[in-house]
Design an enzyme around this catalytic site. Structure first.
Site, PDB file in Angstrom:
ATOM      1  N   ARG A   1      -2.949   1.965  -3.605  1.00  0.00           N
ATOM      2  CA  ARG A   1      -2.921   1.805  -5.052  1.00  0.00           C
ATOM      3  C   ARG A   1      -4.173   2.315  -5.750  1.00  0.00           C
ATOM      4  O   ARG A   1      -4.098   2.880  -6.829  1.00  0.00           O
ATOM      5  CB  ARG A   1      -2.691   0.322  -5.391  1.00  0.00           C
TER       6      ARG A   1
ATOM      7  N   LEU B   1       5.101  -5.370 -14.593  1.00  0.00           N
ATOM      8  CA  LEU B   1       5.043  -4.646 -13.331  1.00  0.00           C
ATOM      9  C   LEU B   1       6.329  -3.874 -13.045  1.00  0.00           C
ATOM     10  O   LEU B   1       7.425  -4.402 -13.179  1.00  0.00           O
ATOM     11  CB  LEU B   1       4.781  -5.628 -12.184  1.00  0.00           C
TER      12      LEU B   1
ATOM     13  N   HIS C   1      -2.848  -1.791 -10.751  1.00  0.00           N
ATOM     14  CA  HIS C   1      -1.555  -1.284 -10.271  1.00  0.00           C
ATOM     15  C   HIS C   1      -1.205  -0.016 -11.028  1.00  0.00           C
ATOM     16  O   HIS C   1      -1.366   0.048 -12.247  1.00  0.00           O
ATOM     17  CB  HIS C   1      -0.467  -2.339 -10.457  1.00  0.00           C
TER      18      HIS C   1
ATOM     19  N   PHE D   1       5.968   1.444   2.033  1.00  0.00           N
ATOM     20  CA  PHE D   1       5.085   1.035   0.944  1.00  0.00           C
ATOM     21  C   PHE D   1       3.783   1.823   1.052  1.00  0.00           C
ATOM     22  O   PHE D   1       3.456   2.365   2.116  1.00  0.00           O
ATOM     23  CB  PHE D   1       4.815  -0.475   1.013  1.00  0.00           C
TER      24      PHE D   1
ATOM     25  N   GLN E   1      -8.009  -5.054  -8.151  1.00  0.00           N
ATOM     26  CA  GLN E   1      -6.970  -4.038  -7.984  1.00  0.00           C
ATOM     27  C   GLN E   1      -6.234  -3.782  -9.291  1.00  0.00           C
ATOM     28  O   GLN E   1      -5.830  -4.719  -9.984  1.00  0.00           O
ATOM     29  CB  GLN E   1      -5.963  -4.463  -6.921  1.00  0.00           C
TER      30      GLN E   1
ATOM     31  N   ARG F   1      -6.206  -3.918  -1.584  1.00  0.00           N
ATOM     32  CA  ARG F   1      -5.069  -4.546  -0.898  1.00  0.00           C
ATOM     33  C   ARG F   1      -3.900  -3.588  -0.811  1.00  0.00           C
ATOM     34  O   ARG F   1      -3.567  -2.907  -1.777  1.00  0.00           O
ATOM     35  CB  ARG F   1      -4.635  -5.809  -1.648  1.00  0.00           C
TER      36      ARG F   1
ATOM     37  N   HIS G   1      -4.013  -5.936 -11.565  1.00  0.00           N
ATOM     38  CA  HIS G   1      -2.889  -6.507 -10.822  1.00  0.00           C
ATOM     39  C   HIS G   1      -3.280  -7.616  -9.853  1.00  0.00           C
ATOM     40  O   HIS G   1      -2.544  -8.577  -9.697  1.00  0.00           O
ATOM     41  CB  HIS G   1      -2.196  -5.389 -10.058  1.00  0.00           C
TER      42      HIS G   1
ATOM     43  N   GLU H   1       6.021  -1.180  -6.672  1.00  0.00           N
ATOM     44  CA  GLU H   1       5.758  -0.067  -5.776  1.00  0.00           C
ATOM     45  C   GLU H   1       7.012   0.320  -4.999  1.00  0.00           C
ATOM     46  O   GLU H   1       7.147   1.452  -4.522  1.00  0.00           O
ATOM     47  CB  GLU H   1       4.637  -0.465  -4.808  1.00  0.00           C
TER      48      GLU H   1
END
Length: 560
Positions: A275, A241, A231, A116, A229, A376, A341, A244
């Site tokens: 991100r 969404l 995305h 990730f 945040q 994050r 996000h 990721e």
């Protein structure tokens, strides 16, 4: 007014709230109050996975996980809290695995782990690309097993606090329209984020920052709300969404020149940079005219994965692209754009999830402990819900051992009832129109790139909208499932959250993580290695600053 009494009340039935309830219910009369059925909580939308240093496919350990988290946060995370997260998450995953959550496995039976963004090792455990859904259903089964009382479809409107000590909760039963006073010795707020502040968001419609606003109005400290945040990959138009995990499994981002542009922005990590970096890279490509067909989106190319791998590893992503964008991801690129996000800021808590108000605890996305800092890492939000949800439940149990059942704050409750009833008048302002204006100004002036002028304009506009909101009314006079009333109350929460975001964005004169100021493009550790603390006192917001707790890793240049 009905009086309902429990030892501990938990507001919110997502993963953090459910985990807190399971811990607290072991030796107390615990109840959850939620405006949706628990399975409809936004936690179910989490797709890609949950981070833990099992080291099944590498020599990973908790310190490496902690370093990636601190670095990903742009060194704004409190590192003692990060240590708690990274040391405890493996045990929490084993626990939910034993509850029956079906995670993907390696051939030898060990948990599968995928790479990730921002991670130096593949440490993201997953259940296909519907990890949050799997975990949410598993924990809900445990709630039923442990006979935890759930008041579903109840909208909490305010927290009762006297002399900086929590006393109770006022909520509306949406099925009847009647209000009730929930009396308890402690409350755990687990209401999630405030994504609906923005025009583009992956968040569900119930993500209106209820708990953050209620705690703020009650006098609790709120922390780092400027860090929002965005995305990188959401479907154009719907902003649904696209996990990721799609990039973790080998997907590429392509511009209008058919170039894999992330190589220019993050030469080593490429699409698996954190991100905030990927989002700014996409936006830069768009602003330089390299968006697809001159538009505000780029391509996500998954064609190299093939249909078999897509259906095995990313079945939900494949279906979403097919159903909502009419794209066969095995053959064609998916049009994606950035959207809000996650809320990194929230109710300020210590490492035991305690807020600045006695008896009021918070966990999950509505809380700021802070393990995410300025940005994050994907896979750390689900980890936070399990680790700090359990801590919140256990700490609430300790708190109530010496507490008697509090008295009823009748005057405060009647005042709140009067405020709600006041919304039923025929106001001049339209709630949907006010909400639309708010979301537009926040996207345009408090979004991916910020500056002094835009931040001032956003703050000024939000304050004007708050004044106009005082003249908004609900035209539907029926009390039963009055969604107009619910949305009017939620708009009040959104306005509070927007003001906090805009205020923080204006104050922080640097760029760090998700907060990027074009007029202050560099990180400034000398002046801004601090948390922004805002509390509502004497009828206005009061701002203070608190140093970041650095215990493990000294801040360094953030390169990927």
């Amino acid at each position: 007014m009905e009086i309902i009494t429990h030892d501990i009340i938990i507001i919110g039935a997502g993963l953090a709230g459910q985990m807190a309830a399971l811990a607290a219910s072991q030796s107390s009369d615990t109840a959850i109050v939620s405006k949706v059925h628990p399975i409809r909580s936004h936690s179910g939308a989490a797709q890609g996975g949950i981070n833990a240093s099992f080291g099944n496919v590498s020599d990973d350990d908790w310190e490496k996980h902690a370093f990636d988290t601190a670095k990903g946060s742009d060194y704004l995370a409190d590192q003692d809290a990060v240590e708690i997260l990274c040391k405890n998450i493996t045990s929490r995953i084993v626990e939910i695995d034993h509850f029956g959550a079906i995670f993907d496995r390696m051939p030898d039976g060990r948990l599968a782990q995928r790479p990730f963004g921002g991670g130096s090792f593949p440490r993201t455990c997953y259940a296909g690309d519907a990890t949050g859904h799997e975990m949410l259903n598993t924990l809900y089964e445990q709630l039923i097993k442990n006979n935890v009382r759930v008041y579903e479809e109840w909208l909490t409107t305010s927290l009762m606090v006297e002399n900086n000590e929590y006393k109770g909760v006022l909520a509306i039963n949406l099925k009847t329209g009647e209000t009730a006073y929930f009396r308890s010795k402690a409350v755990i707020v687990a209401t999630g984020g405030c994504g609906r502040v923005f025009e583009r968001t992956t968040n569900s419609h119930q993500s209106t920052g209820d708990g953050i606003s209620m705690a703020y109005r009650a006098g609790a400290q709120v922390c780092d709300m400027e860090f929002v945040q965005f995305h990188p990959t959401t479907l154009v138009g719907t902003n649904i969404l696209i996990s990721e995990a799609a990039r973790g499994e080998g997907g590429f981002l392509m511009n209008s020149e058919n170039k894999r542009f992330m190589e220019s922005y993050a030469p080593s990590a490429k699409e698996l940079a954190p991100r905030d970096i990927v989002v700014r890279s996409i936006q830069t490509e768009i602003e330089k005219g390299r968006g697809i067909s001159g538009g505000e989106f780029v391509w996500l190319d998954l064609t190299s994965l093939g249909s078999e791998k897509l259906m095995e590893k990313l079945p939900q992503v494949y279906k979403l692209a097919k159903d909502f964008a009419n794209v066969d991801a095995a053959q064609d690129c998916i049009p994606v754009q950035s959207a809000q996000h996650y809320t990194m800021g929230g109710i300020r808590t210590n490492n035991n999830c305690e807020s600045s108000i006695k008896g009021l605890l918070a966990c999950g996305e509505c809380a700021c402990v802070s393990v995410h800092g300025a940005n994050r890492l994907g896979g750390n939000s689900l980890a936070e819900t399990l680790v700090f949800g359990k801590i919140a439940g256990e700490r609430a149990l300790e708190y109530i051992r010496k507490k008697g059942t509090p008295g009823i704050q009748r005057e405060a409750a009647e005042k709140e009832e009067e405020r709600i009833n006041h919304l039923f008048r025929s106001g001049d302002e339209s709630v949907p129109e006010l909400r639309k204006e708010l979301q537009n100004i926040m996207w345009e002036r408090a979004g991916i790139f910020r500056n002094e002028s835009d931040s001032r304009e956003a703050l000024k506009a939000v304050k004007t909208l708050k004044k106009r909101y005082s003249n908004a009314g609900v035209k539907d006079s029926c009390r039963i499932f009055n969604t107009d009333l619910m949305q009017a109350i939620e708009l009040g929460f959104l306005l509070d959250n927007a003001e906090l975001i805009a205020q923080g964005a204006l104050l922080r004169r640097e760029s760090r993580g998700s907060h990027f100021r074009t007029d202050f493009p560099q990180r400034d550790d000398k002046n801004w290695l601090t948390h922004t603390i805002i509390a509502f006192k004497d009828g206005k917001p009061q701002v203070t600053f608190e140093p970041v707790r650095i215990t493990l890793f000294k801040p360094e240049a953030r390169k990927y």
